[in-house]
Motif scaffolding. Structure first.
Motif, PDB file in Angstrom:
ATOM      1  N   GLY A   1      -3.436  -8.237 -17.150  1.00 45.26           N
ATOM      2  CA  GLY A   1      -4.876  -8.028 -17.122  1.00 45.26           C
ATOM      3  C   GLY A   1      -5.501  -8.252 -15.767  1.00 45.26           C
ATOM      4  N   ARG A   2      -4.692  -8.365 -14.735  1.00 46.37           N
ATOM      5  CA  ARG A   2      -5.210  -8.610 -13.387  1.00 46.37           C
ATOM      6  C   ARG A   2      -4.746  -7.506 -12.451  1.00 46.37           C
ATOM      7  N   GLN A   3      -5.434  -7.374 -11.322  1.00 43.41           N
ATOM      8  CA  GLN A   3      -5.056  -6.416 -10.288  1.00 43.41           C
ATOM      9  C   GLN A   3      -5.321  -7.046  -8.928  1.00 43.41           C
ATOM     10  N   TRP A   4      -4.338  -6.954  -8.020  1.00 43.74           N
ATOM     11  CA  TRP A   4      -4.504  -7.528  -6.691  1.00 43.74           C
ATOM     12  C   TRP A   4      -3.640  -6.778  -5.680  1.00 43.74           C
ATOM     13  N   SER A   5      -3.996  -6.922  -4.426  1.00 44.22           N
ATOM     14  CA  SER A   5      -3.277  -6.254  -3.336  1.00 44.22           C
ATOM     15  C   SER A   5      -2.171  -7.163  -2.820  1.00 44.22           C
ATOM     16  N   ILE A   6      -1.038  -6.552  -2.469  1.00 45.96           N
ATOM     17  CA  ILE A   6       0.062  -7.320  -1.905  1.00 45.96           C
ATOM     18  C   ILE A   6       0.616  -6.588  -0.686  1.00 45.96           C
ATOM     19  N   ALA A   7       1.351  -7.283   0.133  1.00 51.30           N
ATOM     20  CA  ALA A   7       1.946  -6.682   1.321  1.00 51.30           C
ATOM     21  C   ALA A   7       3.021  -5.681   0.928  1.00 51.30           C
ATOM     22  N   PRO A   8       3.078  -4.534   1.586  1.00 54.82           N
ATOM     23  CA  PRO A   8       4.119  -3.546   1.280  1.00 54.82           C
ATOM     24  C   PRO A   8       5.515  -4.158   1.412  1.00 54.82           C
ATOM     25  N   GLY A   9       6.378  -3.869   0.439  1.00 55.39           N
ATOM     26  CA  GLY A   9       7.734  -4.391   0.452  1.00 55.39           C
ATOM     27  C   GLY A   9       7.883  -5.772  -0.141  1.00 55.39           C
ATOM     28  N   SER A  10       6.801  -6.301  -0.721  1.00 54.94           N
ATOM     29  CA  SER A  10       6.876  -7.636  -1.326  1.00 54.94           C
ATOM     30  C   SER A  10       7.839  -7.641  -2.499  1.00 54.94           C
ATOM     31  N   ASN A  11       8.566  -8.748  -2.649  1.00 60.44           N
ATOM     32  CA  ASN A  11       9.442  -8.920  -3.807  1.00 60.44           C
ATOM     33  C   ASN A  11       8.593  -9.019  -5.069  1.00 60.44           C
ATOM     34  N   LEU A  12       8.941  -8.248  -6.089  1.00 58.26           N
ATOM     35  CA  LEU A  12       8.118  -8.182  -7.293  1.00 58.26           C
ATOM     36  C   LEU A  12       8.093  -9.519  -8.032  1.00 58.26           C
ATOM     37  N   LEU A  13       9.230 -10.166  -8.166  1.00 61.54           N
ATOM     38  CA  LEU A  13       9.275 -11.466  -8.847  1.00 61.54           C
ATOM     39  C   LEU A  13       8.386 -12.481  -8.143  1.00 61.54           C
ATOM     40  N   ASP A  14       8.505 -12.554  -6.823  1.00 65.66           N
ATOM     41  CA  ASP A  14       7.694 -13.515  -6.070  1.00 65.66           C
ATOM     42  C   ASP A  14       6.207 -13.199  -6.168  1.00 65.66           C
ATOM     43  N   ALA A  15       5.867 -11.908  -6.128  1.00 65.66           N
ATOM     44  CA  ALA A  15       4.459 -11.517  -6.202  1.00 65.66           C
ATOM     45  C   ALA A  15       3.849 -11.916  -7.540  1.00 65.66           C
ATOM     46  N   LEU A  16       4.604 -11.743  -8.624  1.00 68.94           N
ATOM     47  CA  LEU A  16       4.095 -12.087  -9.950  1.00 68.94           C
ATOM     48  C   LEU A  16       3.956 -13.601 -10.113  1.00 68.94           C
ATOM     49  N   ASN A  17       4.979 -14.341  -9.709  1.00 72.03           N
ATOM     50  CA  ASN A  17       4.916 -15.789  -9.868  1.00 72.03           C
ATOM     51  C   ASN A  17       3.911 -16.434  -8.920  1.00 72.03           C
ATOM     52  N   SER A  18       3.728 -15.862  -7.732  1.00 72.10           N
ATOM     53  CA  SER A  18       2.731 -16.403  -6.806  1.00 72.10           C
ATOM     54  C   SER A  18       1.317 -16.233  -7.347  1.00 72.10           C
ATOM     55  N   ALA A  19       1.150 -15.230  -8.200  1.00 78.00           N
ATOM     56  CA  ALA A  19      -0.164 -14.985  -8.800  1.00 78.00           C
ATOM     57  C   ALA A  19      -0.381 -15.809 -10.069  1.00 78.00           C
ATOM     58  N   GLY A  20       0.599 -16.647 -10.413  1.00 77.73           N
ATOM     59  CA  GLY A  20       0.442 -17.514 -11.574  1.00 77.73           C
ATOM     60  C   GLY A  20       0.946 -16.939 -12.865  1.00 77.73           C
ATOM     61  N   LEU A  21       1.605 -15.787 -12.811  1.00 75.12           N
ATOM     62  CA  LEU A  21       2.183 -15.192 -14.016  1.00 75.12           C
ATOM     63  C   LEU A  21       3.610 -15.710 -14.176  1.00 75.12           C
ATOM     64  N   SER A  22       3.923 -16.205 -15.353  1.00 74.08           N
ATOM     65  CA  SER A  22       5.186 -16.909 -15.562  1.00 74.08           C
ATOM     66  C   SER A  22       6.312 -15.931 -15.858  1.00 74.08           C
ATOM     67  N   VAL A  23       7.052 -15.560 -14.817  1.00 74.22           N
ATOM     68  CA  VAL A  23       8.239 -14.720 -14.990  1.00 74.22           C
ATOM     69  C   VAL A  23       9.459 -15.598 -14.721  1.00 74.22           C
ATOM     70  N   PRO A  24      10.278 -15.877 -15.730  1.00 72.47           N
ATOM     71  CA  PRO A  24      11.433 -16.758 -15.524  1.00 72.47           C
ATOM     72  C   PRO A  24      12.503 -16.105 -14.666  1.00 72.47           C
ATOM     73  N   TYR A  25      13.318 -16.920 -14.055  1.00 72.64           N
ATOM     74  CA  TYR A  25      14.454 -16.402 -13.288  1.00 72.64           C
ATOM     75  C   TYR A  25      15.481 -17.514 -13.159  1.00 72.64           C
ATOM     76  N   SER A  26      16.689 -17.123 -12.811  1.00 70.98           N
ATOM     77  CA  SER A  26      17.740 -18.109 -12.584  1.00 70.98           C
ATOM     78  C   SER A  26      18.523 -17.771 -11.333  1.00 70.98           C
ATOM     79  N   CYS A  27      19.305 -16.669 -11.386  1.00 68.51           N
ATOM     80  CA  CYS A  27      20.259 -16.418 -10.297  1.00 68.51           C
ATOM     81  C   CYS A  27      19.671 -15.714  -9.088  1.00 68.51           C
ATOM     82  N   ARG A  28      18.647 -14.915  -9.278  1.00 64.82           N
ATOM     83  CA  ARG A  28      18.052 -14.065  -8.238  1.00 64.82           C
ATOM     84  C   ARG A  28      19.075 -13.109  -7.629  1.00 64.82           C
ATOM     85  N   ALA A  29      20.153 -12.865  -8.332  1.00 66.41           N
ATOM     86  CA  ALA A  29      21.208 -11.978  -7.841  1.00 66.41           C
ATOM     87  C   ALA A  29      21.423 -10.778  -8.750  1.00 66.41           C
ATOM     88  N   GLY A  30      20.625 -10.671  -9.817  1.00 64.81           N
ATOM     89  CA  GLY A  30      20.742  -9.522 -10.702  1.00 64.81           C
ATOM     90  C   GLY A  30      21.737  -9.677 -11.823  1.00 64.81           C
TER      91      GLY A  30
END
Length: 312
Positions: free
Chosen positions: A8-37
């Motif tokens: 429900g939010r919209q914001w601008s980010i730097a081109p080439g930003s990592n999607l996981l980092d962009a979502l979590n930096s905005a306070g949206l809880s996206v879980p992760y573990s390995c960061r290797a796929g």
């Protein structure tokens, strides 16, 4: 600059930003573990736009057609709208059926899902607290044998999920999120090959399930399990492993502490080029195990590793 829309939010980010980092930096809880796929805990669904995906082969064609992407492997280059997992809407309810301390720092959590969950030994499952804290954990239970989902939780340090886990009691409710493949599995075609299971800490959890899967499938080759713990009292499956070793002549169990780790590594020798190694635990221990195995002559394609990254 690309516009990112989610939750429900919209914001601008730097081109080439990592999607996981962009979502979590905005306070949206996206879980992760390995960061290797490999753990697949960070799945999101792209509903408008397409990110730059560094590892498209990590997901099968069906999931990709539905828009699912591993956010840790994606970079935002154009406007993008994604949907993240909503545990209240999409999660499977599960109740705590058991919660006990199997060592001073390891909590064994057993869950009863509202409906049966199909999985295989070695997979990961995202657990959600009622307050929305999510963490992926490896399954230690054996499908078809255990009437519960079992997880071994390292509670040495405080953390958002760990702090909740410490207070859990029978009957409490959690939600189950995405079930993912993980790097570890047992293949019936391995039946006659030497199998090494090398763990540190709660990396023993998924290997406990995989060991029992191998024995259930009548693995004929020798099985060697090494568990590294900081102290003797952290070998939390000592009795259970001893019982299995007494029942299976081809199973050798070695329980070591940090003081003996390097001497144990230096003594590792391959008796067969057909050896397979499944390694799980902290980044440092997995790297040390892998380096020694490669030096000993193990082909890289015969080592499967699952790294546990610490998250607070």
């Amino acid at each position: 600059m690309p516009e990112l829309r989610a939750g429900g939010r919209q914001w601008s980010i730097a081109p080439g930003s990592n999607l996981l980092d962009a979502l979590n930096s905005a306070g949206l809880s996206v879980p992760y573990s390995c960061r290797a796929g490999s753990c697949h805990a960070c799945l999101v669904r792209c509903v408008d736009g397409e990110p730059l995906d560094a590892l498209p082969e990590a997901l099968d064609a069906g999931k990709r057609e539905q828009g699912w992407r591993l956010s840790c492997q994606c970079r935002v280059v154009d406007d993008l709208r994604v949907e993240i997992f909503d545990p209240l809407h999409d999660g499977l309810p599960a109740s705590v059926s058991g919660c006990d301390w199997v060592s001073p720092s390891v909590l064994r959590l057993r869950l009863a899902p509202e409906r049966p969950l199909r999985y295989r030994a070695g997979q990961h499952l995202v657990l959600w607290t009622p307050t929305g804290v999510a963490r992926p954990y490896s399954l230690a239970s054996l499908p078809g044998e255990d009437a519960f989902l079992e997880f071994h939780i390292d509670c040495r340090r405080p953390g958002a999920f760990v702090d909740v886990a410490r207070t859990l009691k029978s009957g409490d409710q959690l939600r189950l999120g995405e079930l993912s493949g993980g790097a570890l599995h047992y293949d019936p075609d391995w039946q006659d090959r030497p199998l090494w299971l090398l763990a540190s800490g709660t990396g023993l959890g998924p290997l406990w399930g995989l060991l029992r899967e191998a024995l259930r499938q009548d693995h004929n080759g020798p099985i060697r399990l090494i568990h590294l713990a900081q102290e003797d009292n952290e070998h939390y499956l000592k009795a259970a492993l001893s019982d299995l070793a007494s029942q299976h002549e081809n199973l050798q169990v070695e329980l070591i502490t940090a003081q003996a780790f390097h001497s144990t590594l230096s003594s590792l020798r391959l008796t067969s080029r057909q050896t397979l190694a499944l390694v799980c635990g902290s980044p440092a221990s997995v790297e040390a195990y892998a380096k020694r195995l490669y030096i000993a002559g193990l082909p890289r394609s015969q080592l499967l590793a699952d790294v546990f990254l610490e998250r607070r």
